[in-house]
Design a protein around this motif. Structure first.
Motif, short mmCIF file in Angstrom:
data_model
loop_
_atom_site.label_atom_id
_atom_site.label_comp_id
_atom_site.label_asym_id
_atom_site.label_seq_id
_atom_site.Cartn_x
_atom_site.Cartn_y
_atom_site.Cartn_z
N ASN A 197 0.81 -1.22 0.00
CA ASN A 197 0.00 0.00 0.00
C ASN A 197 0.84 1.27 0.00
O ASN A 197 0.32 2.36 0.16
N VAL A 198 2.16 1.13 -0.20
CA VAL A 198 3.06 2.28 -0.17
C VAL A 198 3.21 2.84 -1.58
O VAL A 198 3.50 2.11 -2.52
N LYS A 199 2.99 4.15 -1.68
CA LYS A 199 3.25 4.81 -2.95
C LYS A 199 4.76 4.81 -3.16
O LYS A 199 5.52 4.49 -2.26
N THR A 200 5.19 5.20 -4.31
CA THR A 200 6.61 5.16 -4.63
C THR A 200 7.41 6.05 -3.68
O THR A 200 7.21 7.25 -3.64
N PRO A 201 8.32 5.46 -2.90
CA PRO A 201 9.15 6.26 -1.99
C PRO A 201 10.25 6.98 -2.76
O PRO A 201 10.54 6.65 -3.91
N SER A 202 10.88 7.94 -2.13
CA SER A 202 11.97 8.67 -2.77
C SER A 202 13.18 7.77 -2.95
O SER A 202 13.32 6.74 -2.28
N ILE A 203 14.06 8.19 -3.83
CA ILE A 203 15.30 7.43 -4.07
C ILE A 203 16.14 7.40 -2.79
O ILE A 203 16.78 6.38 -2.49
N ALA A 204 16.13 8.47 -2.03
CA ALA A 204 16.90 8.50 -0.78
C ALA A 204 16.41 7.42 0.18
O ALA A 204 17.22 6.75 0.84
N THR A 205 15.10 7.23 0.25
CA THR A 205 14.55 6.19 1.12
C THR A 205 14.95 4.81 0.63
O THR A 205 15.33 3.94 1.42
N VAL A 206 14.89 4.60 -0.68
CA VAL A 206 15.28 3.30 -1.25
C VAL A 206 16.76 3.05 -0.99
O VAL A 206 17.15 1.92 -0.65
N GLU A 207 17.59 4.08 -1.10
CA GLU A 207 19.02 3.91 -0.82
C GLU A 207 19.27 3.53 0.64
O GLU A 207 20.13 2.72 0.94
N LYS A 208 18.50 4.12 1.56
CA LYS A 208 18.62 3.75 2.98
C LYS A 208 18.23 2.29 3.18
O LYS A 208 18.84 1.57 3.97
N LEU A 209 17.20 1.85 2.45
CA LEU A 209 16.76 0.46 2.56
C LEU A 209 17.82 -0.49 2.02
O LEU A 209 18.04 -1.58 2.57
#
Length: 108
Positions: free
Chosen positions: A57-69
């Motif tokens: 149910n999550v909309k597309t997160p920012s690239i910064a968030t994906v990099e943290k993941l």
């Protein structure tokens, strides 16, 4: 035995081999970001289980968030644990495949 903890933006379920983190809102930014980092830290330090993040149910997160993941996934991998994305959006999936990060993060 399943333990459930509910917070403002996330629900954390501890199962026998995995800790599941499910966002209750459709975002991982702003106020939810601080709580999200706390939830990830708790899953990392409180147990030796794999970590599953429900992204249905999550909309597309920012690239910064994906990099943290991705960094979090690398930290888990050092501890011989797996980070799992469940139902990621198409842009996240393409990002992980393009940079060959599917070896680090398992996608369901």
């Amino acid at each position: 035995m399943e333990q459930i903890r509910r917070y403002s933006y996330f629900e954390i379920r501890k199962k026998s081999k995995v800790v599941e983190i499910e966002p209750l809102s459709g975002m991982l930014e702003g106020e939810a970001s601080k709580e999200f980092q706390s939830a990830l830290a708790m899953a990392f330090y409180e147990s030796n289980r794999h970590v599953k993040l429900e992204l249905g149910n999550v909309k597309t997160p920012s690239i910064a968030t994906v990099e943290k993941l991705v960094k979090y996934a690398l930290d888990l991998r050092e501890k011989k644990r797996v980070f799992i994305f469940s139902h990621p959006s198409l842009p996240i999936r393409k990002y992980l495949e393009r940079f060959r990060l599917t070896e680090i993060i398992l996608i369901l």
